[in-house]
Motif scaffolding. Sequence first.
Motif, mmCIF file in Angstrom:
data_model
loop_
_atom_site.group_PDB
_atom_site.id
_atom_site.type_symbol
_atom_site.label_atom_id
_atom_site.label_comp_id
_atom_site.label_asym_id
_atom_site.label_seq_id
_atom_site.Cartn_x
_atom_site.Cartn_y
_atom_site.Cartn_z
ATOM 1 N N GLY A 142 30.078 34.540 28.500
ATOM 2 C CA GLY A 142 30.514 35.641 29.349
ATOM 3 C C GLY A 142 31.461 35.291 30.459
ATOM 4 N N VAL A 143 31.975 34.065 30.480
ATOM 5 C CA VAL A 143 32.928 33.685 31.521
ATOM 6 C C VAL A 143 34.285 34.318 31.203
ATOM 7 C CG1 VAL A 143 34.154 31.764 32.606
ATOM 8 C CG2 VAL A 143 31.729 31.527 32.015
ATOM 9 N N GLU A 144 34.895 34.918 32.219
ATOM 10 C CA GLU A 144 36.229 35.499 32.054
ATOM 11 C C GLU A 144 37.278 34.460 32.437
ATOM 12 O OE1 GLU A 144 38.984 39.237 33.667
ATOM 13 O OE2 GLU A 144 36.962 38.908 34.467
ATOM 14 N N ILE A 145 38.121 34.063 31.492
ATOM 15 C CA ILE A 145 39.177 33.085 31.739
ATOM 16 C C ILE A 145 40.520 33.795 31.707
ATOM 17 C CG2 ILE A 145 40.274 30.953 30.961
ATOM 18 C CD1 ILE A 145 37.609 30.160 29.696
ATOM 19 N N ARG A 146 41.236 33.741 32.798
ATOM 20 C CA ARG A 146 42.543 34.397 32.897
ATOM 21 C C ARG A 146 43.629 33.325 32.987
ATOM 22 N NH1 ARG A 146 42.735 39.932 36.226
ATOM 23 N NH2 ARG A 146 40.968 41.002 35.257
ATOM 24 N N ARG A 147 44.318 33.114 31.902
ATOM 25 C CA ARG A 147 45.405 32.141 31.870
ATOM 26 C C ARG A 147 46.714 32.789 32.325
ATOM 27 N NH1 ARG A 147 44.649 27.165 30.035
ATOM 28 N NH2 ARG A 147 42.660 26.672 29.049
ATOM 29 N N GLN A 148 47.655 31.931 32.689
ATOM 30 C CA GLN A 148 48.950 32.365 33.222
ATOM 31 C C GLN A 148 48.761 33.243 34.467
ATOM 32 O OE1 GLN A 148 50.374 33.575 29.082
ATOM 33 N NE2 GLN A 148 52.279 32.770 29.973
ATOM 34 N N HIS A 149 47.785 32.877 35.263
ATOM 35 C CA HIS A 149 47.548 33.520 36.551
ATOM 36 C C HIS A 149 47.746 32.449 37.624
ATOM 37 C CE1 HIS A 149 45.982 36.886 34.309
ATOM 38 N NE2 HIS A 149 45.682 37.544 35.410
ATOM 39 N N LYS A 150 48.863 32.553 38.334
ATOM 40 C CA LYS A 150 49.234 31.539 39.327
ATOM 41 C C LYS A 150 48.841 32.002 40.724
ATOM 42 C CE LYS A 150 53.167 28.891 41.089
ATOM 43 N NZ LYS A 150 54.651 28.700 41.009
ATOM 44 N N VAL A 151 48.037 31.204 41.403
ATOM 45 C CA VAL A 151 47.598 31.524 42.760
ATOM 46 C C VAL A 151 48.745 31.303 43.739
ATOM 47 C CG1 VAL A 151 46.031 30.889 44.627
ATOM 48 C CG2 VAL A 151 45.189 30.965 42.271
ATOM 49 N N ILE A 152 48.987 32.316 44.585
ATOM 50 C CA ILE A 152 50.029 32.174 45.607
ATOM 51 C C ILE A 152 49.474 32.317 47.020
ATOM 52 C CG2 ILE A 152 51.913 32.895 44.085
ATOM 53 C CD1 ILE A 152 51.775 35.663 45.412
ATOM 54 N N ASN A 153 48.254 32.828 47.148
ATOM 55 C CA ASN A 153 47.672 32.938 48.481
ATOM 56 C C ASN A 153 46.156 33.064 48.377
ATOM 57 O OD1 ASN A 153 47.910 33.080 51.338
ATOM 58 N ND2 ASN A 153 47.511 35.274 51.259
ATOM 59 N N VAL A 154 45.474 32.631 49.411
ATOM 60 C CA VAL A 154 44.026 32.778 49.489
ATOM 61 C C VAL A 154 43.638 33.100 50.925
ATOM 62 C CG1 VAL A 154 43.643 30.302 49.866
ATOM 63 C CG2 VAL A 154 41.791 31.715 48.965
ATOM 64 N N GLU A 155 42.743 34.060 51.076
ATOM 65 C CA GLU A 155 42.236 34.443 52.390
ATOM 66 C C GLU A 155 40.724 34.578 52.302
ATOM 67 O OE1 GLU A 155 44.226 38.107 53.193
ATOM 68 O OE2 GLU A 155 46.088 37.144 53.862
#
Length: 537
Positions: A142-155
Amino acid sequence: MPLSVRQPVIVVGASLVGLSAALCLAKHNVPTVVLEKHASISKHPRAIGFTSRTIEIYRGLGIADQIPEVPKDFHLRRARVESMTGKWFDSTSWSDTPTADQSKKSLQEGSPPKKQYSPSRGAAMPQDQLEAILQAAAIERGVEIRRQHKVINVEQDLNGVTVTVVDPQDKEIQIQGAYLIAADGCRSTIRELLQIPRYGRGHMQTMRSVLFRAPLDQYMQGVHQFTIDQPDLKAFLTTYSDGRWVLMFYDDIERDEPTLRSKIHQAIGRSDLPVDIITTGRWDLTALVADTFQSGRIFLAGDAAHTLPPNRGGYGANTGIHDVDNLAWKLAAVLSRQSSPALLDTYDAERRPVALLRHDQIFTRADYKVHLDQATPAGKKLDDDAMEFGQLYLSDGVIGVDETLPRALKPDEWAGQPGTHVPHFWVSRDGETVSILDVVGQDAWTLVSGMEDWEDVTAQVNRGSSVKVKHICIGRDVRFADAGSFQVALGLSATGAALLRPDGYIAWRTKEMPAEPAKCLDDVVAQVAFRVNQHRG
């Protein structure tokens, strides 16, 4: 900006450590979303050696049967050669610690065999193949893996973490979670966004490599790693045992395909063999440890936390897998409100000293002594078994440890010392011989004793407690099937007991039953589990 998903835990990075984190969390019924910037698993196998302790963790995750262990009679050897088919200068064992050499000598002289510290033997599986197993298991659970998702910010704020990513359609979306695990590699975007500095030997050199297929098994002579030593070629050649080989150059020179093919032939010592070049690589040989592994609700793991170069101790990927095994059950306990968030502070307190010790140990071993400088003085080389099975945790989650204790010893030298992992020994359960590691820990707190009276003690503690403790009585639930006695293995008397955490580490030990055992155990659980509900029923 659209919000696409909210999960309790966000994992950034879908390589070995990120996927292992997702599986560890799934084991504790914590939903996760994994974000990965790459479209697929890397073509380059990278790591290949996975230690016994790592396989123990995968046993607990139910996937070890998919990972072939090394044969019992397998001995990894390294040779310094002119070329594979040319002159051989010398060869050594994979481990260069004196204790390992002495153990081998003892075996040759007919002495008792080396003590078995684990039910697992480790594995020599290419990283890309292991990642495929981890990914399939994570998706199945049940783990959701999202490829081609590039992190640009975190808060982050008091309530959670918000990650901004660019999706495959170049749209910016936000993903929210209660906590975040940054397993996004040595160039971690999360670590850089948080501006967490790193300490260590630093950058040593940039290396190039070429991955290829060639029929070379007949020239191996039982050796899997080759140091190529020619006047105009200094390189390292090793096999992934599936027809693939990698040749690593100790330089940062870009070579075209004809030149690469020529260098491969030079390392082999023959130019008449078919060579299929798969891909090339470029990577930095670096040793750095982050100044902290935690920033609020965000945790660094794997290479994001500690970049440890490839070495004979297998400290790189394995250390990261051990990180998330430590962290996952703690996140689960806090998310389920069994434990207070203060439990999460023990992650940095326990795992960062391990990374620092492993950083220092790399430079006590032959491969990296050449990189020592004034900032990284030579230290004392510790035994491989001590480093693998006997590193000590010092944190507020353990009672009975202090700074005067050694940082690592072999399990039989610790003999059940709190802050160390429960030592492996064989027990008989329902007519089957299994490791104690398959009986305790796993997903629950466990009290181990040889006295049935502790059963009523744990029952009293469990009434009204948010943290439940199961009791395993050696002699009733399982029978000791190893040499010696479990009391000696755990440092107990006939009436004593040891409290094990869900990750198998010993949080507390009483050598004898105390005067008020229920009150004592209740107070201990409240302290080491950071229990939210401290009312005893």
